[in-house]
Design a protein around this motif. Structure first.
Motif, PDB file in Angstrom:
ATOM      1  N   GLY A 199       0.868  -1.292  -0.193  1.00  0.00           N
ATOM      2  CA  GLY A 199      -0.002  -0.069  -0.118  1.00  0.00           C
ATOM      3  C   GLY A 199       0.754   1.380  -0.012  1.00  0.00           C
ATOM      4  O   GLY A 199       0.674   2.346  -0.538  1.00  0.00           O
ATOM      5  N   GLY A 200       2.243   1.362   0.721  1.00  0.00           N
ATOM      6  CA  GLY A 200       2.918   2.426   0.924  1.00  0.00           C
ATOM      7  C   GLY A 200       3.489   2.506  -0.365  1.00  0.00           C
ATOM      8  O   GLY A 200       3.548   3.759  -0.875  1.00  0.00           O
ATOM      9  N   LEU A 201       4.129   1.702  -0.925  1.00  0.00           N
ATOM     10  CA  LEU A 201       4.643   1.792  -2.476  1.00  0.00           C
ATOM     11  C   LEU A 201       3.666   2.136  -3.264  1.00  0.00           C
ATOM     12  O   LEU A 201       4.084   3.203  -4.194  1.00  0.00           O
ATOM     13  CB  LEU A 201       5.201   0.568  -2.857  1.00  0.00           C
ATOM     14  CG  LEU A 201       6.584  -0.048  -1.973  1.00  0.00           C
ATOM     15  CD1 LEU A 201       6.821  -1.590  -2.495  1.00  0.00           C
ATOM     16  CD2 LEU A 201       7.599   0.945  -2.395  1.00  0.00           C
ATOM     17  N   ILE A 202       2.616   1.454  -3.648  1.00  0.00           N
ATOM     18  CA  ILE A 202       1.544   2.116  -4.623  1.00  0.00           C
ATOM     19  C   ILE A 202       1.189   3.344  -4.377  1.00  0.00           C
ATOM     20  O   ILE A 202       1.156   4.290  -5.356  1.00  0.00           O
ATOM     21  CB  ILE A 202       0.417   0.990  -4.548  1.00  0.00           C
ATOM     22  CG1 ILE A 202       0.883  -0.338  -5.104  1.00  0.00           C
ATOM     23  CG2 ILE A 202      -0.725   1.414  -5.573  1.00  0.00           C
ATOM     24  CD1 ILE A 202      -0.333  -1.437  -4.842  1.00  0.00           C
ATOM     25  N   HIS A 203       0.797   3.830  -3.115  1.00  0.00           N
ATOM     26  CA  HIS A 203       0.278   5.041  -2.837  1.00  0.00           C
ATOM     27  C   HIS A 203       1.231   6.301  -2.963  1.00  0.00           C
ATOM     28  O   HIS A 203       1.091   7.206  -3.740  1.00  0.00           O
ATOM     29  CB  HIS A 203      -0.453   5.096  -1.451  1.00  0.00           C
ATOM     30  CG  HIS A 203      -1.309   6.240  -1.107  1.00  0.00           C
ATOM     31  ND1 HIS A 203      -2.745   6.269  -1.489  1.00  0.00           N
ATOM     32  CD2 HIS A 203      -0.870   7.631  -0.609  1.00  0.00           C
ATOM     33  CE1 HIS A 203      -3.073   7.539  -1.146  1.00  0.00           C
ATOM     34  NE2 HIS A 203      -2.069   8.313  -0.714  1.00  0.00           N
ATOM     35  N   GLY A 204       2.395   5.791  -2.307  1.00  0.00           N
ATOM     36  CA  GLY A 204       3.515   6.865  -2.524  1.00  0.00           C
ATOM     37  C   GLY A 204       3.888   7.085  -3.921  1.00  0.00           C
ATOM     38  O   GLY A 204       4.039   8.365  -4.511  1.00  0.00           O
ATOM     39  N   LEU A 205       4.201   6.173  -4.816  1.00  0.00           N
ATOM     40  CA  LEU A 205       4.603   6.405  -5.955  1.00  0.00           C
ATOM     41  C   LEU A 205       3.713   6.880  -6.934  1.00  0.00           C
ATOM     42  O   LEU A 205       3.733   7.740  -7.842  1.00  0.00           O
ATOM     43  CB  LEU A 205       5.143   4.788  -6.745  1.00  0.00           C
ATOM     44  CG  LEU A 205       6.423   4.233  -6.130  1.00  0.00           C
ATOM     45  CD1 LEU A 205       6.613   2.922  -6.409  1.00  0.00           C
ATOM     46  CD2 LEU A 205       7.566   5.119  -6.505  1.00  0.00           C
ATOM     47  N   ASN A 206       2.331   6.562  -7.005  1.00  0.00           N
ATOM     48  CA  ASN A 206       0.923   7.218  -7.521  1.00  0.00           C
ATOM     49  C   ASN A 206       1.087   8.501  -7.268  1.00  0.00           C
ATOM     50  O   ASN A 206       0.754   9.434  -7.839  1.00  0.00           O
ATOM     51  CB  ASN A 206       0.054   6.365  -7.463  1.00  0.00           C
ATOM     52  CG  ASN A 206      -1.126   6.855  -8.362  1.00  0.00           C
ATOM     53  OD1 ASN A 206      -0.897   7.338  -9.332  1.00  0.00           O
ATOM     54  ND2 ASN A 206      -2.478   6.417  -7.880  1.00  0.00           N
ATOM     55  N   GLY A 207       1.458   8.982  -6.000  1.00  0.00           N
ATOM     56  CA  GLY A 207       1.606  10.339  -5.412  1.00  0.00           C
ATOM     57  C   GLY A 207       2.394  11.051  -6.191  1.00  0.00           C
ATOM     58  O   GLY A 207       2.099  12.375  -6.165  1.00  0.00           O
ATOM     59  N   ILE A 208       3.554  10.477  -6.495  1.00  0.00           N
ATOM     60  CA  ILE A 208       4.641  10.991  -7.335  1.00  0.00           C
ATOM     61  C   ILE A 208       4.151  11.436  -8.684  1.00  0.00           C
ATOM     62  O   ILE A 208       4.310  12.714  -9.111  1.00  0.00           O
ATOM     63  CB  ILE A 208       5.856  10.299  -7.330  1.00  0.00           C
ATOM     64  CG1 ILE A 208       6.642  10.112  -6.284  1.00  0.00           C
ATOM     65  CG2 ILE A 208       6.892  10.854  -8.481  1.00  0.00           C
ATOM     66  CD1 ILE A 208       7.841   9.204  -6.165  1.00  0.00           C
ATOM     67  N   ARG A 209       3.413  10.567  -9.337  1.00  0.00           N
ATOM     68  CA  ARG A 209       2.571  11.048 -10.723  1.00  0.00           C
ATOM     69  C   ARG A 209       1.448  12.080 -10.655  1.00  0.00           C
ATOM     70  O   ARG A 209       1.692  12.876 -11.277  1.00  0.00           O
ATOM     71  CB  ARG A 209       1.920   9.609 -11.253  1.00  0.00           C
ATOM     72  CG  ARG A 209       0.580   9.932 -12.120  1.00  0.00           C
ATOM     73  CD  ARG A 209      -0.029   8.578 -12.556  1.00  0.00           C
ATOM     74  NE  ARG A 209      -1.181   8.562 -13.211  1.00  0.00           N
ATOM     75  CZ  ARG A 209      -2.186   8.986 -12.630  1.00  0.00           C
ATOM     76  NH1 ARG A 209      -2.312   8.950 -11.375  1.00  0.00           N
ATOM     77  NH2 ARG A 209      -3.418   9.245 -13.237  1.00  0.00           N
ATOM     78  N   ILE A 210       0.627  12.016  -9.393  1.00  0.00           N
ATOM     79  CA  ILE A 210      -0.159  13.156  -9.304  1.00  0.00           C
ATOM     80  C   ILE A 210       0.670  14.281  -8.775  1.00  0.00           C
ATOM     81  O   ILE A 210       0.200  15.521  -9.704  1.00  0.00           O
ATOM     82  CB  ILE A 210      -1.167  12.597  -8.204  1.00  0.00           C
ATOM     83  CG1 ILE A 210      -1.937  11.391  -8.389  1.00  0.00           C
ATOM     84  CG2 ILE A 210      -1.926  13.822  -7.814  1.00  0.00           C
ATOM     85  CD1 ILE A 210      -2.685  10.833  -7.552  1.00  0.00           C
ATOM     86  N   ALA A 211       1.468  14.235  -8.134  1.00  0.00           N
ATOM     87  CA  ALA A 211       2.456  15.626  -7.789  1.00  0.00           C
ATOM     88  C   ALA A 211       2.867  16.326  -9.106  1.00  0.00           C
ATOM     89  O   ALA A 211       2.885  17.213  -9.571  1.00  0.00           O
ATOM     90  CB  ALA A 211       3.435  15.516  -6.848  1.00  0.00           C
ATOM     91  N   MET A 212       3.575  15.163  -9.917  1.00  0.00           N
ATOM     92  CA  MET A 212       4.302  15.655 -11.119  1.00  0.00           C
ATOM     93  C   MET A 212       3.122  16.401 -12.341  1.00  0.00           C
ATOM     94  O   MET A 212       3.354  17.295 -12.641  1.00  0.00           O
ATOM     95  CB  MET A 212       4.856  14.466 -11.813  1.00  0.00           C
ATOM     96  CG  MET A 212       6.170  14.208 -11.463  1.00  0.00           C
ATOM     97  SD  MET A 212       6.644  12.643 -12.093  1.00  0.00           S
ATOM     98  CE  MET A 212       6.970  13.079 -13.918  1.00  0.00           C
ATOM     99  N   THR A 213       2.048  15.657 -12.228  1.00  0.00           N
ATOM    100  CA  THR A 213       1.200  16.104 -13.225  1.00  0.00           C
ATOM    101  C   THR A 213       0.526  17.697 -12.798  1.00  0.00           C
ATOM    102  O   THR A 213      -0.257  18.440 -13.641  1.00  0.00           O
ATOM    103  CB  THR A 213       0.012  15.160 -13.561  1.00  0.00           C
ATOM    104  OG1 THR A 213      -0.585  14.694 -12.565  1.00  0.00           O
ATOM    105  CG2 THR A 213       0.734  13.950 -14.287  1.00  0.00           C
ATOM    106  N   SER A 214       0.363  17.649 -11.375  1.00  0.00           N
ATOM    107  CA  SER A 214      -0.294  18.792 -10.855  1.00  0.00           C
ATOM    108  C   SER A 214       0.631  19.984 -11.140  1.00  0.00           C
ATOM    109  O   SER A 214       0.071  21.013 -10.944  1.00  0.00           O
ATOM    110  CB  SER A 214      -0.434  18.521  -9.198  1.00  0.00           C
ATOM    111  OG  SER A 214      -1.836  17.673  -9.247  1.00  0.00           O
TER     112      SER A 214
END
Lengths: 127, 242
Positions: A79-94
């Protein structure tokens, strides 16, 4: 109105049928967020064992080495890996970085997440 | 001439007045190279004249015939039957989500249009603003205007998981319109309009709006571009005295 904050519409969040990879990212982020929040409460409860003395804590540590609890810990890592890494995608695109490649970024980050899970799984169960 | 015929069962959502939505099946013979809208018209013409649906141009310009076809938002006038079912198969046609249903396959888009007015969504824009890559005349290099790419079909709103549960979210079509207006006018108050809880910050990056947009408007990219501008403005405000 059809679009209301109803339980039925809430469950539709988790229906990936006929949707694109972005919905999978959306669903995974919600499931892992709920899971990690649940884990935070469990973690605090376990830390509270410290206040009950060394024996209570040692008993829990013994329990923590059972396969079922280890599997639960594995889920926390996933969960930590999926959420954290997907968070990087969201931060980048934001910041409007890599928006046109968000699918590829998501796929690449999830590959890293799976590799991370395999490494952690090997460390926890294989050694 | 292709005389191929397919036997297809259209499963159509029906709803009149306050009754709960239900489905009704119509099995018809169709040319698979016809479009879904042609099939719906055939159902209306030969099976049930009470079926209510909306269409106008038949060539993806008016945006009136947006519906959900097998669970995916489509402009039915440009969706070949061949691409969404098979001979002997079924084809589910539903109204767009996240709008009130007026009757059968027609939804009320009044709120969406009102919000587009609030966002000063333009009707025409420079060809430079199009994602469709119009070629300029190399002779004069003039900056021409054309109708904006967005045909206001509502497919993006229907596909958005956030619009599903948050009626106050101004939605991808409106944010895309605000972005296009900002590109055209540079009016700073448009950033104030989108920099709100139910504006660019309500989007949760599912990118379904862009996935279903039939006109290549790419609302998700425009929302993220607006976010970048809002963040840039907030950062610059830290270093500039009022």
């Amino acid at each position: 109105m059809q679009n209301e904050s109803t339980p039925v519409n809430f469950w539709r969040w988790f229906d990936p049928r006929n949707r694109s990879i972005g919905t999978w990212a959306f669903i995974l982020n919600r499931i892992t967020a709920l899971g990690l929040t649940l884990y935070l409460f469990i973690h605090l409860i376990v830390l509270g064992k410290l206040a009950q003395g060394p024996q209570a804590y040692d008993d829990f540590v013994t329990l923590a080495h059972t396969p079922v609890v280890k599997f639960g810990e594995m889920l926390v890592i996933a969960g930590g890996l999926i959420h954290g890494l997907n968070g990087i995608r969201i931060a980048m695109t934001s910041f409007n970085i890599g928006t046109a490649y968000q699918k590829q970024i998501f796929a690449g980050l999830m590959v890293i997440a799976v590799i991370g899970m395999i490494i952690f799984g090997w460390k926890m169960f294989g050694a | 001439m292709n005389n191929e015929k397919w036997n297809v069962t259209f499963i159509v959502t029906r709803k009149k007045g306050d009754e709960a939505p239900r489905t009704q099946s119509f099995t018809i013979d169709v040319d698979p190279d016809e479009y879904v809208l042609d099939g719906i018209e055939r159902v209306w013409a030969f099976h049930d004249r009470s079926l209510v649906f909306r269409h106008a141009c038949h060539h993806s310009t008016c945006g009136a015939c947006g519906m959900r076809v097998n669970g995916v938002e489509k402009l039915t006038c440009i969706t070949p039957i061949r691409s969404v079912t098979h001979d002997g198969g079924t084809l589910r046609v539903e109204p767009l989500r996240n709008f009130p249903i007026i009757s059968d396959l027609v939804v009320d888009m009044g709120e969406m249009y009102a919000r587009m007015d609030d966002a000063r969504s333009p009707q025409v824009a420079s060809v430079d603003q199009s994602n469709l890559g119009y070629e300029k005349d190399p002779e004069d290099g003039g900056d021409y205007e054309r109708l904006v790419d967005c045909i206001e079909c509502g497919c993006c709103v229907s596909a958005c998981p956030i619009a599903l549960t948050t009626p106050a979210y101004i939605g991808p079509v409106v944010l895309a319109g605000a972005h296009q207006a900002l590109e055209e006018t540079g009016a700073p108050e448009l950033l104030d309009y989108v920099d709100q809880e139910n504006g660019v910050w309500r989007c949760h990056s599912a990118y379904e709006c862009t996935a279903v947009c039939p006109s290549n408007v790419d609302p998700a990219w425009r929302i993220m571009n607006l976010r970048g501008r809002v963040i840039g403005r907030r950062i610059s405000k830290l270093f500039i005295r009022a």
